[in-house]
Write an enzyme that holds these catalytic residues in place. Structure first.
Site, PDB file in Angstrom:
ATOM      1  N   LYS A   1      -0.630  -5.503  -9.903  1.00 46.40           N
ATOM      2  CA  LYS A   1      -0.695  -6.552  -8.881  1.00 46.40           C
ATOM      3  C   LYS A   1      -1.020  -7.876  -9.577  1.00 46.40           C
ATOM      4  CE  LYS A   1      -1.955  -7.000  -4.071  1.00 46.40           C
ATOM      5  NZ  LYS A   1      -2.504  -6.318  -2.906  1.00 46.40           N
TER       6      LYS A   1
ATOM      7  N   GLU B   1      10.028  -2.035  -1.743  1.00 48.71           N
ATOM      8  CA  GLU B   1       8.771  -2.197  -1.018  1.00 48.71           C
ATOM      9  C   GLU B   1       8.942  -3.262   0.051  1.00 48.71           C
ATOM     10  OE1 GLU B   1       5.967  -3.464  -3.979  1.00 48.71           O
ATOM     11  OE2 GLU B   1       7.016  -5.350  -4.360  1.00 48.71           O
TER      12      GLU B   1
ATOM     13  N   THR C   1      -6.816  -6.977  -3.163  1.00 51.45           N
ATOM     14  CA  THR C   1      -7.135  -7.327  -1.782  1.00 51.45           C
ATOM     15  C   THR C   1      -7.741  -6.098  -1.117  1.00 51.45           C
ATOM     16  OG1 THR C   1      -5.256  -8.847  -1.756  1.00 51.45           O
ATOM     17  CG2 THR C   1      -6.241  -8.277   0.364  1.00 51.45           C
TER      18      THR C   1
END
Length: 279
Positions: free
Chosen positions: A140, A173, A28
């Protein structure tokens, strides 16, 4: 606007393993002034993830050209790159040969209030835990069910982010971000040895901190340690750096080190957004 394997398109094969199994990766990327920011870093991480998942990486030069082509359509937006293992039959065995699918999409930039940057956000701890799996840690990948379940835990619009722990009760996170804490003039960020995403902005912030002589520690952190910090902030490629002004019942100040790192990141973003001129 979408590019599917280099052509305009909106429909992925129903046999694609990204759809069937979440078998793939994504990036992203913020678009500013028609340019995808930190594109080289994103493609490097994507290549690393492809190696880890044994997916042939589409040529970086091709992905970069397609990303820049789409980014030209937007002064500010979000570019998403997805690479899957491609289409294959039913079952977990990889198709032979593997023919990856690449999908690039350009999306509007989220309408976040400016005060998230300046005044900070409110966050909470999530009940949903992250599974520990060193084989997937850092990359990711497309499997985001844990984050989806964590984000479903609250509907309060006053809370902008949730912090996730792993199954060993270590803070890892945010649902959509990496986490940093400042304590006694030193910077801490959770270790990602067991799970979590190694974010591009996380990587940049660690580099900025070391450049200015700020000690950086990538270590396991628990909830008590996170709540006891002097400054707290979260990062990702779309939000940049958001200070955390409140976590559960703890109220924090937006401190000087957070401000300095925000300034360094904004300088880097502006440099990336400058147009390139042919010689």
């Amino acid at each position: 606007m979408f590019l599917l394997n280099g052509e305009p398109g909106h429909y992925v094969d129903v046999a694609d393993r990204g759809f069937q199994y979440g078998d793939g990766l994504f990036e992203t990327i913020e678009v500013l002034n028609g340019r995808p920011l930190f594109l080289d870093r994103h493609l490097k991480r994507l290549a690393h993830g492809c190696r880890r998942l044994l997916i042939p990486m589409p040529p970086s030069e091709l992905l970069a050209a397609e990303a820049r082509q789409l980014a030209l359509e937007s002064d500010r937006g979000v570019l998403k790159i997805i690479v899957t293992r491609g289409s294959g039959g039913r079952g977990y065995r990889q198709p032979e040969p593997i023919q990856p699918t690449r999908l690039l999409g350009l999306h509007p930039y989220p309408d976040y209030p400016e005060n998230f940057q300046t005044q900070g956000i409110r966050a909470r701890f999530c009940w949903q835990r992250l599974s520990v799996n060193s084989a997937l840690a850092g990359i990711k990948h497309l499997n985001r069910l844990e984050q989806i379940l964590a984000r479903a835990e609250w509907r309060d619009d006053d809370i902008q982010e949730g912090l996730m722990l792993d199954t060993e009760e270590r803070v890892v996170e945010g649902v959509m971000s990496n986490l940093f804490a400042v304590k006694a003039g030193q910077l801490y960020t959770p270790s990602l040895a067991g799970c979590g995403v190694a974010g591009i902005i996380r990587e940049l912030v660690i580099g900025f901190a070391r450049d200015i002589g700020l000690p950086v520690h990538e270590i396991p952190l628990d909830q008590v340690e996170v709540l006891a910090t002097d400054e707290l902030f979260v990062t990702n490629s779309v939000i940049g750096i958001w200070p955390v002004r409140r976590l559960e019942q703890r109220v924090l100040e937006v401190g000087p080190l957070t401000r300095r790192l925000q300034s360094l990141l904004n300088q880097a973003r502006m440099a990336e957004a400058q147009p390139c001129f042919a010689a």
